[in-house]
Design a protein around this motif. Structure first.
Motif, PDB file in Angstrom:
ATOM      1  N   ASN A 156       0.814  -1.214   0.000  1.00  0.00           N
ATOM      2  CA  ASN A 156       0.000   0.000   0.000  1.00  0.00           C
ATOM      3  C   ASN A 156       0.849   1.267   0.000  1.00  0.00           C
ATOM      4  OD1 ASN A 156      -2.728  -1.173   0.184  1.00  0.00           O
ATOM      5  ND2 ASN A 156      -2.008  -1.952   2.155  1.00  0.00           N
ATOM      6  N   THR A 223      -5.160  -1.450 -13.187  1.00  0.00           N
ATOM      7  CA  THR A 223      -4.051  -1.129 -12.297  1.00  0.00           C
ATOM      8  C   THR A 223      -3.460  -2.429 -11.748  1.00  0.00           C
ATOM      9  OG1 THR A 223      -5.448  -1.014 -10.315  1.00  0.00           O
ATOM     10  CG2 THR A 223      -5.152   1.027 -11.598  1.00  0.00           C
ATOM     11  N   LYS A 224      -2.315  -2.315 -11.065  1.00  0.00           N
ATOM     12  CA  LYS A 224      -1.685  -3.463 -10.419  1.00  0.00           C
ATOM     13  C   LYS A 224      -1.347  -3.105  -8.982  1.00  0.00           C
ATOM     14  CE  LYS A 224       2.005  -6.844 -10.603  1.00  0.00           C
ATOM     15  NZ  LYS A 224       3.151  -7.378 -11.337  1.00  0.00           N
ATOM     16  N   HIS A 225      -1.795  -3.964  -8.063  1.00  0.00           N
ATOM     17  CA  HIS A 225      -1.556  -3.692  -6.641  1.00  0.00           C
ATOM     18  C   HIS A 225      -0.063  -3.717  -6.351  1.00  0.00           C
ATOM     19  CE1 HIS A 225      -2.277  -3.319  -2.458  1.00  0.00           C
ATOM     20  NE2 HIS A 225      -1.934  -4.554  -2.127  1.00  0.00           N
ATOM     21  N   GLY A 226       0.382  -2.690  -5.652  1.00  0.00           N
ATOM     22  CA  GLY A 226       1.785  -2.585  -5.316  1.00  0.00           C
ATOM     23  C   GLY A 226       2.599  -1.768  -6.298  1.00  0.00           C
ATOM     24  N   ASP A 229      -1.576   1.359  -7.850  1.00  0.00           N
ATOM     25  CA  ASP A 229      -2.876   1.432  -7.170  1.00  0.00           C
ATOM     26  C   ASP A 229      -3.527   2.801  -7.372  1.00  0.00           C
ATOM     27  OD1 ASP A 229      -2.992  -1.103  -5.179  1.00  0.00           O
ATOM     28  OD2 ASP A 229      -0.935  -0.387  -5.365  1.00  0.00           O
ATOM     29  N   GLU A 268     -10.974  -7.240  -8.722  1.00  0.00           N
ATOM     30  CA  GLU A 268     -11.112  -6.435  -7.512  1.00  0.00           C
ATOM     31  C   GLU A 268     -10.655  -7.210  -6.284  1.00  0.00           C
ATOM     32  OE1 GLU A 268     -15.164  -5.205  -7.558  1.00  0.00           O
ATOM     33  OE2 GLU A 268     -14.847  -3.711  -9.144  1.00  0.00           O
ATOM     34  N   GLU A 270      -8.142  -8.970  -6.217  1.00  0.00           N
ATOM     35  CA  GLU A 270      -6.691  -8.816  -6.235  1.00  0.00           C
ATOM     36  C   GLU A 270      -6.292  -7.347  -6.120  1.00  0.00           C
ATOM     37  OE1 GLU A 270      -5.485 -10.618  -9.892  1.00  0.00           O
ATOM     38  OE2 GLU A 270      -6.193 -12.606  -9.329  1.00  0.00           O
ATOM     39  N   GLU A 271      -7.264  -6.507  -5.764  1.00  0.00           N
ATOM     40  CA  GLU A 271      -7.050  -5.064  -5.589  1.00  0.00           C
ATOM     41  C   GLU A 271      -6.577  -4.393  -6.874  1.00  0.00           C
ATOM     42  OE1 GLU A 271      -5.650  -3.696  -1.637  1.00  0.00           O
ATOM     43  OE2 GLU A 271      -5.099  -5.806  -1.309  1.00  0.00           O
ATOM     44  N   LYS A 272      -7.136  -4.847  -7.995  1.00  0.00           N
ATOM     45  CA  LYS A 272      -6.867  -4.244  -9.298  1.00  0.00           C
ATOM     46  C   LYS A 272      -8.150  -3.595  -9.799  1.00  0.00           C
ATOM     47  CE  LYS A 272      -3.483  -7.855 -10.401  1.00  0.00           C
ATOM     48  NZ  LYS A 272      -3.170  -9.002 -11.292  1.00  0.00           N
TER      49      LYS A 272
END
Length: 322
Positions: A156, A223-226, A229, A268, A270-272
């Protein structure tokens, strides 16, 4: 006269661009690929044999190969068993062996391209043994492409900037390809692990600034988490300009196709999230032309469709998009 197209990137994004364009005999293609990969089979072969990372090069060769689907499947076949070869692809092992037989990595690539009747050139961006690093907003430094790609740190915390360790001089063949291009295509692909490692090479900034080629940036769909974001199209453009300077991107390709709700739910988790164009004037005031089309693939992944990308690039090459 053929149109000279050079791509800069790595991974699945560059594969999708090249595989759509590879059958067009009106184009001269050159693929400049990252050599910062350090994970999986690529990382193991890199550490054990001291070669440059073969994975992204392998994907580019497969994308531009004239061979049958069976041969492509063989090249991408990954061994599941066997103590010494489990996890390795046939293509990675072939490139490792040919690098030894031919005396160096570049000659190994050339021989493999001849074997697979590759249409175009596959060029490692640098011949130096580089490692990618990033500095986070809190000042922490993460070194190693695989640790950035699959973060062990707090993902994050945003990335402030990126750097290379181990040199990173631009391969003269890469500079020559950029110099002789009509269009240079940057992306799509993971921003900090597939795209920016190429732009960090010493000499890349000058090559991009001095070429008469039009620069096309293909913005990611998700987007890609890390790494990215919460990024919008404007954020991607801002980061690319951090490494090639302002006023050099001529076009940005933006997806406006609908994304299936069932796939969005999976991403989502995967927080994308989808990359949106929020401030059109921000892009236009930079002198960048926006090309919005449906670039989405009909597969079970949200990614660029090779044929849709190819049709757009062909529209540039034919002069339909100015």
């Amino acid at each position: 006269m053929k149109c000279n197209i050079t791509t800069i990137g790595g991974g699945t994004g560059t594969f999708n661009v090249l595989s759509g364009l590879g059958k067009n005999d009106k184009l001269n293609l050159a693929a400049i690929v990252t050599v910062a990969d350090s994970g999986g089979s690529t990382g193991e072969l890199r550490d054990e044999f001291g070669i440059l990372p073969p994975g992204d090069v392998r994907r580019a060769i497969v994308a531009l190969s004239e061979d049958t689907e069976v041969v492509r499947r063989l090249f991408e076949y990954r061994f599941k068993e066997g103590r010494s070869i489990a996890g390795h692809t046939v293509g990675n092992l072939l490139l490792t062996a040919l690098s030894d037989i031919m005396g160096d990595f570049e000659h190994g690539i050339e021989e493999l391209c001849e074997m697979f009747d590759v249409r175009g050139k596959v060029i490692p961006v640098s011949l130096d043994n580089v490692h990618l690093g990033v500095t986070l907003e809190n000042g922490d430094r993460i070194v190693g492409e695989t640790d950035i790609d699959i973060p062990k740190h707090d993902a994050n915390i945003p990335i402030r900037d990126a750097f290379l360790l181990g040199g990173g001089r631009l391969n003269p063949r890469a500079k020559e390809a950029i110099d002789n291009s009509d269009y240079v295509i940057i992306g799509p692909g993971d921003l900090y692990t597939s795209i920016i490692p190429n732009l960090l090479c010493t000499g890349m900034y000058d090559a991009i600034r001095s070429t008469s080629a039009k620069i096309i940036y293909v913005c990611n769909i998700m987007t890609k988490h890390g790494e990215t974001d919460g990024f919008s199209v404007e954020d991607f453009v801002r980061v690319i300009e951090q490494y090639i300077g302002e006023g050099r991107i001529d076009y940005v390709l933006v997806n406006n196709g609908d994304l299936r709700s069932n796939l969005l739910s999976k991403y989502e988790a995967e927080e994308k999230t989808p990359v949106r164009l929020l401030d059109r004037d921000f892009i236009l005031h930079k002198g960048i032309k926006i090309v919005e089309r449906d670039f989405t693939s009909a597969t079970d992944y949200i990614r660029h469709d090779p044929r849709k990308l190819a049709r757009t690039v062909e529209d540039f090459a034919s002069g339909w998009i100015k």
